[in-house]
Design an enzyme around this catalytic site. Sequence first.
Site, PDB file in Angstrom:
ATOM      1  N   GLY A  80       1.242   2.284 -11.453  1.00 62.22           N
ATOM      2  CA  GLY A  80       2.638   1.600 -10.797  1.00 62.22           C
ATOM      3  C   GLY A  80       2.912   0.366 -11.533  1.00 62.22           C
ATOM      4  O   GLY A  80       1.601   0.172 -11.623  1.00 62.22           O
ATOM      5  N   GLN A 108       4.033  -8.616  -9.518  1.00 62.07           N
ATOM      6  CA  GLN A 108       2.851  -8.745 -10.476  1.00 62.07           C
ATOM      7  C   GLN A 108       3.006  -9.248 -12.185  1.00 62.07           C
ATOM      8  O   GLN A 108       1.974  -9.407 -12.783  1.00 62.07           O
ATOM      9  CB  GLN A 108       2.075  -6.984 -11.195  1.00 62.07           C
ATOM     10  CG  GLN A 108       1.923  -6.325  -9.437  1.00 62.07           C
ATOM     11  CD  GLN A 108       1.705  -5.227  -9.675  1.00 62.07           C
ATOM     12  OE1 GLN A 108       2.111  -4.136  -8.893  1.00 62.07           O
ATOM     13  NE2 GLN A 108       0.006  -5.124  -9.246  1.00 62.07           N
ATOM     14  N   CYS A 123      -4.746  -1.424  -7.807  1.00 61.18           N
ATOM     15  CA  CYS A 123      -4.446  -2.225  -7.998  1.00 61.18           C
ATOM     16  C   CYS A 123      -4.425  -3.012  -9.211  1.00 61.18           C
ATOM     17  O   CYS A 123      -5.905  -3.700  -9.262  1.00 61.18           O
ATOM     18  CB  CYS A 123      -3.910  -3.221  -7.464  1.00 61.18           C
ATOM     19  SG  CYS A 123      -2.329  -4.458  -7.364  1.00 61.18           S
ATOM     20  N   LEU A 124      -3.616  -2.557 -10.202  1.00 58.33           N
ATOM     21  CA  LEU A 124      -3.684  -3.391 -12.118  1.00 58.33           C
ATOM     22  C   LEU A 124      -4.566  -4.806 -11.107  1.00 58.33           C
ATOM     23  O   LEU A 124      -4.719  -6.122 -12.393  1.00 58.33           O
ATOM     24  CB  LEU A 124      -2.808  -3.487 -12.758  1.00 58.33           C
ATOM     25  CG  LEU A 124      -2.254  -1.913 -13.012  1.00 58.33           C
ATOM     26  CD1 LEU A 124      -1.292  -2.168 -14.081  1.00 58.33           C
ATOM     27  CD2 LEU A 124      -3.733  -1.400 -13.394  1.00 58.33           C
ATOM     28  N   HIS A 158       2.748   1.399  -2.170  1.00 63.56           N
ATOM     29  CA  HIS A 158       1.933   0.168  -2.803  1.00 63.56           C
ATOM     30  C   HIS A 158       2.736  -0.727  -3.102  1.00 63.56           C
ATOM     31  O   HIS A 158       2.703  -1.534  -3.399  1.00 63.56           O
ATOM     32  CB  HIS A 158       1.346   1.337  -3.258  1.00 63.56           C
ATOM     33  CG  HIS A 158       0.387   0.627  -3.771  1.00 63.56           C
ATOM     34  ND1 HIS A 158      -1.134   0.136  -3.657  1.00 63.56           N
ATOM     35  CD2 HIS A 158       0.135  -0.912  -4.364  1.00 63.56           C
ATOM     36  CE1 HIS A 158      -1.717  -0.486  -4.323  1.00 63.56           C
ATOM     37  NE2 HIS A 158      -0.594  -1.460  -5.326  1.00 63.56           N
ATOM     38  N   GLU A 159       3.733   0.395  -4.218  1.00 57.36           N
ATOM     39  CA  GLU A 159       4.582  -0.640  -5.238  1.00 57.36           C
ATOM     40  C   GLU A 159       5.698  -2.029  -3.885  1.00 57.36           C
ATOM     41  O   GLU A 159       6.158  -2.856  -4.535  1.00 57.36           O
ATOM     42  CB  GLU A 159       5.152  -0.058  -5.980  1.00 57.36           C
ATOM     43  CG  GLU A 159       4.776   1.040  -7.044  1.00 57.36           C
ATOM     44  CD  GLU A 159       2.636  -0.236  -8.021  1.00 57.36           C
ATOM     45  OE1 GLU A 159       3.160  -1.303  -7.693  1.00 57.36           O
ATOM     46  OE2 GLU A 159       1.771  -0.040  -7.720  1.00 57.36           O
ATOM     47  N   HIS A 165       3.833  -5.148  -3.225  1.00 56.59           N
ATOM     48  CA  HIS A 165       3.884  -5.965  -3.560  1.00 56.59           C
ATOM     49  C   HIS A 165       5.661  -6.761  -4.006  1.00 56.59           C
ATOM     50  O   HIS A 165       4.901  -7.903  -3.766  1.00 56.59           O
ATOM     51  CB  HIS A 165       3.874  -5.295  -5.468  1.00 56.59           C
ATOM     52  CG  HIS A 165       2.368  -5.028  -5.723  1.00 56.59           C
ATOM     53  ND1 HIS A 165       1.368  -5.836  -5.787  1.00 56.59           N
ATOM     54  CD2 HIS A 165       2.184  -4.154  -5.686  1.00 56.59           C
ATOM     55  CE1 HIS A 165       0.602  -5.290  -6.094  1.00 56.59           C
ATOM     56  NE2 HIS A 165       0.935  -4.104  -6.298  1.00 56.59           N
TER      57      HIS A 165
HETATM   58 NI    NI Z   1      -0.732  -2.570  -7.600  1.00 54.54          NI
END
Ligand code: NI
Length: 171
Positions: A46, A51, A93-94, A135-136, A139
């Site tokens: 995701g 991000q 998480c990226l 989670h997304e 963000h």
């Molecule tokens: Ni993330």
Amino acid sequence: MAVLPILHYPDPQLKKLSQVVEHFDDELRQLANDMVETMYDAPGVGLAAPQVGELKRLIVIDCAGKEEPPDLLIAVNPEIQAQAGESCEEEGCLSVPGYYAAVKRFNRVVLKYQDLDGQARQREAEGLLAVAIQHEIDHLQGILFVDHLSPLKRSIFRKKYLKQQQQKVEA
Ligand code: NI
């Protein structure tokens, strides 16, 4: 399409609130396509627009396993309409590379969103997909999964992570 650079914690952009998308134009389509490519390239399950430095309410998710066909979800202005159950799965998480921790989430959600044409849509999700959606969407509120940790765990994370980042810079 292009792979975009991903911002890493503690970049202040990641703490900002994203704005509602009002224009369903080529620019939005381009951003969504680039985010999909960036997510698959990472690889990750995701990615949210902040991000990659765009404070827009746009997320992309694909939780399909390696052996399964792709299951790409592109959601504009996503909102959780209903939620149920409990889950506590390990997340990563990226934007927080190399760190994983279990986070309490709902196990099932009903997601309301718009597609890239502005059409209203709805999707029911459970398990990994439900967790990824939560989670997304976090963000878009400037919240990272590490913000859900207990104060003690968070301070241990911060020390460990920042030390690791420092070592990377020095290496
Ligand atoms: Ni993330």
